[in-house]
Design a protein around this motif. Structure first.
Motif, PDB file in Angstrom:
ATOM      1  N   GLU A 188       0.830  -1.210   0.000  1.00 43.29           N
ATOM      2  CA  GLU A 188       0.000   0.000   0.000  1.00 43.29           C
ATOM      3  C   GLU A 188       0.862   1.257   0.000  1.00 43.29           C
ATOM      4  O   GLU A 188       0.534   2.239  -0.660  1.00 43.29           O
ATOM      5  CB  GLU A 188      -0.915   0.003   1.221  1.00 43.29           C
ATOM      6  CG  GLU A 188      -2.023  -1.017   1.101  1.00 43.29           C
ATOM      7  CD  GLU A 188      -3.105  -0.816   2.134  1.00 43.29           C
ATOM      8  OE1 GLU A 188      -2.790  -0.978   3.325  1.00 43.29           O
ATOM      9  OE2 GLU A 188      -4.228  -0.486   1.761  1.00 43.29           O
ATOM     10  N   GLY A 191       1.718   2.694  -3.151  1.00 41.45           N
ATOM     11  CA  GLY A 191       0.645   3.318  -3.923  1.00 41.45           C
ATOM     12  C   GLY A 191      -0.231   2.335  -4.684  1.00 41.45           C
ATOM     13  O   GLY A 191      -0.893   2.703  -5.641  1.00 41.45           O
ATOM     14  N   ARG A 193      -3.457  -0.110  -4.760  1.00 44.61           N
ATOM     15  CA  ARG A 193      -4.732  -0.303  -4.051  1.00 44.61           C
ATOM     16  C   ARG A 193      -4.966  -1.796  -3.801  1.00 44.61           C
ATOM     17  O   ARG A 193      -5.368  -2.539  -4.695  1.00 44.61           O
ATOM     18  CB  ARG A 193      -5.897   0.268  -4.861  1.00 44.61           C
ATOM     19  CG  ARG A 193      -5.823   1.753  -4.986  1.00 44.61           C
ATOM     20  CD  ARG A 193      -7.133   2.377  -5.411  1.00 44.61           C
ATOM     21  NE  ARG A 193      -6.901   3.750  -5.822  1.00 44.61           N
ATOM     22  CZ  ARG A 193      -6.634   4.745  -4.965  1.00 44.61           C
ATOM     23  NH1 ARG A 193      -6.614   4.513  -3.666  1.00 44.61           N
ATOM     24  NH2 ARG A 193      -6.412   5.958  -5.412  1.00 44.61           N
ATOM     25  N   ALA A 195      -7.194  -3.259  -1.976  1.00 45.00           N
ATOM     26  CA  ALA A 195      -8.590  -3.703  -1.893  1.00 45.00           C
ATOM     27  C   ALA A 195      -9.008  -4.399  -3.192  1.00 45.00           C
ATOM     28  O   ALA A 195      -9.668  -5.439  -3.165  1.00 45.00           O
ATOM     29  CB  ALA A 195      -9.494  -2.504  -1.607  1.00 45.00           C
ATOM     30  N   THR A 196      -8.578  -3.848  -4.320  1.00 43.66           N
ATOM     31  CA  THR A 196      -8.909  -4.452  -5.615  1.00 43.66           C
ATOM     32  C   THR A 196      -8.243  -5.818  -5.748  1.00 43.66           C
ATOM     33  O   THR A 196      -8.852  -6.781  -6.216  1.00 43.66           O
ATOM     34  CB  THR A 196      -8.393  -3.545  -6.759  1.00 43.66           C
ATOM     35  OG1 THR A 196      -8.678  -2.207  -6.405  1.00 43.66           O
ATOM     36  CG2 THR A 196      -9.030  -3.900  -8.064  1.00 43.66           C
TER      37      THR A 196
ATOM     38  N   LYS B  70      -5.292  11.176   5.009  1.00 47.68           N
ATOM     39  CA  LYS B  70      -5.465  10.341   3.816  1.00 47.68           C
ATOM     40  C   LYS B  70      -4.813   8.974   4.046  1.00 47.68           C
ATOM     41  O   LYS B  70      -3.980   8.814   4.937  1.00 47.68           O
ATOM     42  CB  LYS B  70      -4.826  11.004   2.593  1.00 47.68           C
ATOM     43  CG  LYS B  70      -5.564  12.241   2.090  1.00 47.68           C
ATOM     44  CD  LYS B  70      -4.986  12.674   0.748  1.00 47.68           C
ATOM     45  CE  LYS B  70      -5.540  14.008   0.265  1.00 47.68           C
ATOM     46  NZ  LYS B  70      -6.939  13.960  -0.167  1.00 47.68           N
ATOM     47  N   SER B  71      -5.184   7.995   3.212  1.00 46.19           N
ATOM     48  CA  SER B  71      -4.619   6.650   3.355  1.00 46.19           C
ATOM     49  C   SER B  71      -3.214   6.622   2.751  1.00 46.19           C
ATOM     50  O   SER B  71      -2.886   7.441   1.892  1.00 46.19           O
ATOM     51  CB  SER B  71      -5.512   5.642   2.634  1.00 46.19           C
ATOM     52  OG  SER B  71      -5.389   5.831   1.250  1.00 46.19           O
ATOM     53  N   VAL B  73      -2.040   4.690   0.563  1.00 44.74           N
ATOM     54  CA  VAL B  73      -2.135   4.509  -0.892  1.00 44.74           C
ATOM     55  C   VAL B  73      -2.313   5.866  -1.565  1.00 44.74           C
ATOM     56  O   VAL B  73      -1.615   6.195  -2.535  1.00 44.74           O
ATOM     57  CB  VAL B  73      -3.329   3.598  -1.263  1.00 44.74           C
ATOM     58  CG1 VAL B  73      -3.420   3.435  -2.768  1.00 44.74           C
ATOM     59  CG2 VAL B  73      -3.186   2.249  -0.608  1.00 44.74           C
ATOM     60  N   ASP B  74      -3.245   6.669  -1.036  1.00 46.18           N
ATOM     61  CA  ASP B  74      -3.508   7.968  -1.657  1.00 46.18           C
ATOM     62  C   ASP B  74      -2.307   8.892  -1.519  1.00 46.18           C
ATOM     63  O   ASP B  74      -1.980   9.641  -2.439  1.00 46.18           O
ATOM     64  CB  ASP B  74      -4.753   8.605  -1.028  1.00 46.18           C
ATOM     65  CG  ASP B  74      -6.022   7.874  -1.448  1.00 46.18           C
ATOM     66  OD1 ASP B  74      -6.033   7.342  -2.570  1.00 46.18           O
ATOM     67  OD2 ASP B  74      -6.977   7.819  -0.656  1.00 46.18           O
ATOM     68  N   ARG B  77       0.234   7.965  -3.977  1.00 52.25           N
ATOM     69  CA  ARG B  77      -0.176   8.357  -5.333  1.00 52.25           C
ATOM     70  C   ARG B  77      -0.097   9.862  -5.555  1.00 52.25           C
ATOM     71  O   ARG B  77      -0.158  10.323  -6.679  1.00 52.25           O
ATOM     72  CB  ARG B  77      -1.586   7.810  -5.634  1.00 52.25           C
ATOM     73  CG  ARG B  77      -1.591   6.282  -5.707  1.00 52.25           C
ATOM     74  CD  ARG B  77      -2.975   5.712  -5.854  1.00 52.25           C
ATOM     75  NE  ARG B  77      -3.398   5.612  -7.239  1.00 52.25           N
ATOM     76  CZ  ARG B  77      -3.150   4.575  -8.028  1.00 52.25           C
ATOM     77  NH1 ARG B  77      -2.474   3.545  -7.571  1.00 52.25           N
ATOM     78  NH2 ARG B  77      -3.579   4.559  -9.268  1.00 52.25           N
ATOM     79  N   LYS B 104       3.968   2.471 -10.510  1.00 45.12           N
ATOM     80  CA  LYS B 104       2.532   2.646 -10.365  1.00 45.12           C
ATOM     81  C   LYS B 104       1.957   3.435 -11.521  1.00 45.12           C
ATOM     82  O   LYS B 104       2.659   4.154 -12.219  1.00 45.12           O
ATOM     83  CB  LYS B 104       2.179   3.247  -9.009  1.00 45.12           C
ATOM     84  CG  LYS B 104       2.803   4.564  -8.667  1.00 45.12           C
ATOM     85  CD  LYS B 104       2.249   5.038  -7.311  1.00 45.12           C
ATOM     86  CE  LYS B 104       2.783   6.374  -6.921  1.00 45.12           C
ATOM     87  NZ  LYS B 104       4.055   6.293  -6.194  1.00 45.12           N
TER      88      LYS B 104
END
Lengths: 297, 237
Positions: A188, A191, A193, A195-196, B70-71, B73-74, B77, B104
């Motif tokens: 995670e 970056g 996701r 969950a997918t 924010k998470s 992941v975010d 990104r 990514k």
């Protein structure tokens, strides 16, 4: 009873094809546990449900006996598609809430699914066994009579092994799945996701179980409770092979399938006991399974 | 002003209060070091910025955009790259595969995107290990791979948690050259460290953290002039 080639060879083929079915179901179980840390007790119940759906699709296309054997293909495809969708939905709604929870809680939820789906099957398909009959002639290999359908199952099992291996080793998605086995947090932080990824892995695992359910339809009648017998053996397979190892799951499934196939002839009442003696023997020597890594206990 | 601003951060682990009023300001394209002893709150600060620990109050602004809450992941990104102290190399994946996982699809925050070959250009040692699985790498190799993997996501801000901890002197000096190259490429870097010499060789500014509070902010020149300060917070000098 003579234990000559005429006995041993067909029995070996039956054992290998049984092992292939164990592999199809156990591979999903192992993948879901390895990646998401979810012990899915309902995994074989998805296999059974897949079988019933394949049965309904088969009989919608033709009669249960004497129909074109190729009907198994669309019937199985219907079952796989239906169960994958169900898998995606269940992951979104139920399984997602179980991530990071203790195993007893996971067992409670997934065992509830066993009971609910079992009752659903009873409501829709009744309590009688269901089967289809293809009427295929036996094959003669090395002078022994072999159920030709065993060869079909063995081919499907090998194709899935190759497909899974390719998917995990050669695709970006597969690399991420293997990375997630080790650290969800790091994946995670890069970056991605997760969950997918989890949803797809769960759907894929359930889809493999349905594939097994559809493919086995012409061989074994569908019966209520068959899922419980199977899940116990699948756990044995996954433990012997080593959690998270596709090759390990495959080898263990074949070993256990063949062992069972001979044991059921030699000592019908003790066949399951023999399998578990085998499991215990493996665990004493290699507690992490035949192909599991020592690092990941 | 673009860059990273951390304001009045309070972070807890359960009921224990770890960070008190932590504020940091890191100018765009600068390299800043967070110095402190074990348990001072360095890792928690970096984890709070990355979203891996959730601050109870305070603000974190990346190029004037609030990223607090924010998470991970975010945050990743949005262009933040995080290299954990434990390095967390995926052990079953080869060196190349580890790097490929770091790619990514999110928009890139750098002009020139990183590729596996570009990473091998920065860390030539890794190229020779291309097909080796992560489980069989030395500490220094793991650290280079972990940094390379994070760079593959094309971050604009790089967070490094104790990058040279436990590494041999030769590897430390190689890493200091390599991180200086990243700095020249225009990356904004925030790293935590206990190794003073290494930090001095790459950082423009330094913050000292002790018991979850920022105790000093300034340049290494000023810090070196104050032996008492170094002794109090860093147990050196």
């Amino acid at each position: 009873m003579e234990f000559g080639f005429d006995f041993v060879f067909p029995q070996l083929m039956a054992g290998i094809s049984r092992g292939m079915l164990l592999f199809l179901v156990a591979a999903g179980l192992s993948l879901i546990f390895g990646v998401m840390n979810i012990l899915n007790f309902a995994h074989a119940t998805f296999w059974l449900l897949g079988g019933y759906i394949a049965y309904s699709a088969f009989t919608a296309f033709g009669p249960p006996s004497g129909a074109n054997p190729l009907l198994v293909i669309p019937a199985t495809a219907v079952a796989v598609a239906a169960l994958m969708l169900l898998g995606f939905g269940l992951e979104r709604v139920l399984i997602r809430r179980m991530y990071g929870r203790e195993v007893p809680e996971q067992l409670l939820l997934t065992f509830a699914l066993v009971l609910i789906i079992g009752d659903l099957i009873k409501l829709v398909w009744g309590v009688e066994d269901r089967s289809v009959f293809l009427g295929l002639p036996p094959a003669v290999i090395f002078g022994a009579f072999i159920n030709i359908y065993y060869l079909v199952i063995i081919a499907v099992g090998l194709a899935v092994l190759a497909g899974l291996y390719w998917f995990l080793q050669r695709t970006r998605f597969g690399r991420i799945v293997r990375a997630a086995v080790h650290s969800r947090e790091m994946v995670e932080a890069l970056g991605i996701r997760i969950a997918t990824i989890y949803m797809v892995v769960f759907g894929l695992g359930v889809g493999l179980a349905a594939l097994a359910g559809g493919v086995v339809l012409p061989l074994t009648p569908l019966a209520l409770g068959a899922d419980i017998d199977l899940i116990v053996q699948c756990f044995a397979v996954v433990v012997v092979g080593g959690f998270g190892s596709v090759i390990g799951t495959f080898v263990a499934a074949i070993l256990i399938g063949v062992t069972y196939s001979f044991a059921i002839f030699l000592w019908p009442d003790g066949a399951l006991a023999i399998i578990f003696l085998f499991v215990i023997a493996v665990l004493v020597v290699r507690p992490w399974g035949l192909f599991g890594t020592e690092l990941r206990t | 002003m673009p860059g990273l601003k951390v304001r009045d951060l309070h972070t807890y682990y359960g009921t224990s209060h770890i960070l008190f009023d932590v504020s940091l300001e890191i100018e765009d394209r600068s390299t800043v070091c967070l110095l402190g002893r074990n348990g001072a709150g360095k890792t928690t600060t970096l984890k709070s910025i990355m979203g891996l620990a959730t601050p109870r109050s305070g603000a974190i602004l990346l190029d004037d955009l609030e990223i607090g809450g924010k998470s991970p992941v975010d945050i990743a990104r949005l262009g933040v790259g995080y290299v954990p102290e434990e390095r967390i190399i995926f052990p079953d994946l080869t060196v190349r595969e580890n790097l490929e996982v770091g790619e990514k699809t999110a928009p890139s925050y750098v002009v020139e995107r990183w590729s596996v070959d570009a990473i091998y250009g920065l860390f030539p040692m890794l190229e020779a290990l291309d097909g080796r699985v992560g489980a069989y790498l030395s500490g220094g190799e793991q650290q280079m791979l972990s940094i390379g993997r994070t760079l593959m996501g094309n971050p604009s801000l790089l967070l490094l948690d104790e990058p040279v901890e436990g590494l041999a002197p030769a590897v430390v000096s190689a890493l200091s050259t390599q991180i200086n190259r990243l700095k020249k490429m225009g990356l904004t870097i925030l790293f935590s460290e206990q190794n003073l010499a290494f930090s001095e060789a790459i950082a423009d500014r330094v913050f000292i953290i002790e018991s979850g509070r920022i105790k000093y902010e300034g340049t290494f020149a000023d810090l070196n002039a104050d032996a008492g300060l170094k002794h109090r917070y860093l147990a050196v000098g």
